[in-house]
Each structure stands twice: as C-alpha cells, then as structure tokens.
Write a protein that holds these residues in place. Sequence first.
Motif, PDB file in Angstrom:
ATOM      1  N   LYS A  56      52.414  39.245  38.258  1.00 51.33           N
ATOM      2  CA  LYS A  56      52.665  38.212  39.252  1.00 51.33           C
ATOM      3  C   LYS A  56      54.020  38.448  39.918  1.00 51.33           C
ATOM      4  O   LYS A  56      55.062  38.378  39.273  1.00 51.33           O
ATOM      5  CB  LYS A  56      52.622  36.818  38.609  1.00 51.33           C
ATOM      6  CG  LYS A  56      51.271  36.502  37.965  1.00 51.33           C
ATOM      7  CD  LYS A  56      50.133  36.643  38.966  1.00 51.33           C
ATOM      8  CE  LYS A  56      48.783  36.403  38.351  1.00 51.33           C
ATOM      9  NZ  LYS A  56      47.683  36.605  39.311  1.00 51.33           N
TER      10      LYS A  56
ATOM     11  N   VAL B  37      50.048  35.591  32.060  1.00 47.54           N
ATOM     12  CA  VAL B  37      49.257  36.384  33.004  1.00 47.54           C
ATOM     13  C   VAL B  37      50.212  37.374  33.671  1.00 47.54           C
ATOM     14  O   VAL B  37      51.201  36.973  34.295  1.00 47.54           O
ATOM     15  CB  VAL B  37      48.576  35.506  34.078  1.00 47.54           C
ATOM     16  CG1 VAL B  37      47.744  36.377  35.016  1.00 47.54           C
ATOM     17  CG2 VAL B  37      47.699  34.454  33.417  1.00 47.54           C
TER      18      VAL B  37
ATOM     19  N   THR C 127      47.197  38.396  29.443  1.00 43.79           N
ATOM     20  CA  THR C 127      46.017  38.849  30.166  1.00 43.79           C
ATOM     21  C   THR C 127      46.433  39.305  31.558  1.00 43.79           C
ATOM     22  O   THR C 127      47.486  38.898  32.065  1.00 43.79           O
ATOM     23  CB  THR C 127      44.950  37.730  30.262  1.00 43.79           C
ATOM     24  OG1 THR C 127      43.815  38.217  30.985  1.00 43.79           O
ATOM     25  CG2 THR C 127      45.493  36.510  30.992  1.00 43.79           C
TER      26      THR C 127
ATOM     27  N   LEU D 145      43.813  35.597  35.687  1.00 43.67           N
ATOM     28  CA  LEU D 145      43.460  34.241  35.268  1.00 43.67           C
ATOM     29  C   LEU D 145      41.995  34.001  35.643  1.00 43.67           C
ATOM     30  O   LEU D 145      41.686  33.333  36.628  1.00 43.67           O
ATOM     31  CB  LEU D 145      44.381  33.220  35.941  1.00 43.67           C
ATOM     32  CG  LEU D 145      44.710  31.966  35.128  1.00 43.67           C
ATOM     33  CD1 LEU D 145      45.862  31.218  35.771  1.00 43.67           C
ATOM     34  CD2 LEU D 145      43.529  31.068  34.940  1.00 43.67           C
TER      35      LEU D 145
END
Length: 244
Positions: A96, A93, A162, A165
């Motif tokens: 972040k 993901v 991606t 989430l």
Amino acid sequence: MSRSSTLRLWLRPGLLGLHAFAIASIAACVFMGLWQMGVYDSRQEHERADRQKVPVVALEGLWGPDEPFESRLNHRPVTVSGRFAPTSDQFWVSGKVQNGKSGFWLVAPFVVDGGSQALLVVRAWSAEAGALPKAPESVTDISAVLQPGEGARSPLDDNRVTGALRIPALINVLPYDLYSGFAISTTPATAEGMSLATPPLPDTSWTSGLRNLMYAFQWWVFGLFALFMWWRMSTESLEAARRR
C-alpha cells in the motif's frame, strides 16, 4: 547551389511573411489545444469533487452484510457504531503506497452493533508490519469511506500479512459474517499514533468533458496541417526561385 545561396532563398522577403504566418498559426493551434486539455482536466476534477461531496450516512439501512457491494456504495462516507474485534483478529495488507512510500494497511474487523456481522476497517497505514497494535477498545463510533474488496488472491501468512484485501479469501479465516466490501477509517482515534490511510480518489469517466478533449486534438491537427502547408508552399516557392 551553395548553402549560403539556399539560405538566402529561404529568407527572401516574399517568404519571411509566410514563415511568420506559419509560426503564429502553429503556436496558436498548440496553445488552443493545451487550453482545451486544461478545460478537460478541470471537468474531470469537478466530476471527481462532485462524487466526493455526498452526505455522510449511517451504515445501518444503507448496506447489509448479506448484500453485494454495489457501485452506489463505492467511496461512500458512512458512520458505523460497534466495537473492534480482539487484537489477534487483525492483520496487515502489504503493497500500500502512501506519500510515495510503500507500506502496509492495518486492518481490523469492526463488529457492527446489533449482530455478529463485521466490517473490515483499515485502521491505519504503517511503513512496517510488526507486532499487531492493540485494538482500540474505547472506540465505538467511527467514520469511514466504503471500498469494494480487492480481487487478487493472496493467503494470510503466519505473520498475518496478506497481499490483498479480498473478502472471500478472509471469510474462512475470520470468525465473522463479513460485509462484501471494506472501509477506510477517517477517525484519528483508530490509528493511535500511526498515519490514517488515505482513501483513493473516486474514478471518473474519461468521457466527462469529451468535447474539450476532441477540440484539443482538433486544434493540434490544424497545427500539423499549417506546418504541412508552410512546407509545401515554401518548397514550391524555393524551386521556382531556383529555376529563375
């Protein structure tokens, strides 16, 4: 009237006391406002700490895979027993941030004991998204912090990356009955050399300590009023002196 004469009028003994009183009053109001803001911030921190100091419980009996993610589950520390899914079921993901750096979460399905249900677990944080690290087969018990699924839509690309989430978007991609939220692991063994992801701090209501926040603004309004009164009294005294 010359500039020097105007300055002498402003510094007349009768006005020096008013200047000193105004400076002291405004400084006191600013200080009291800042102090009340400090109290407000402290109350916010205490509420956040209270929300973090909740007992750690087993996921079983607390939340089921077919149940919605409720507010009582947000930031809840839990223990989970089961096994990690095969390495190929993992994904990254993006976006972040941790310690001021943008990176990726490594997410793996964790099949919970007693069924085919899986909880998506953030194993670790990485600055880059490369080949998927091998899933830790020996880890069967983990501690984690529950989080609600993210809302942004972002498909899983060919590199298994991606941008969010989002649980509904992953149900058709992963062959598991997924929980409606996910968890961030706090067990070092799940990271296997990478950095554990840092769970976000619990949200607190801005109304906690609202009285202190209002007191802070009140003191600053008093300071502005003192400034206004000083200006008005000083200019009136100055005009009277000029007429004389």
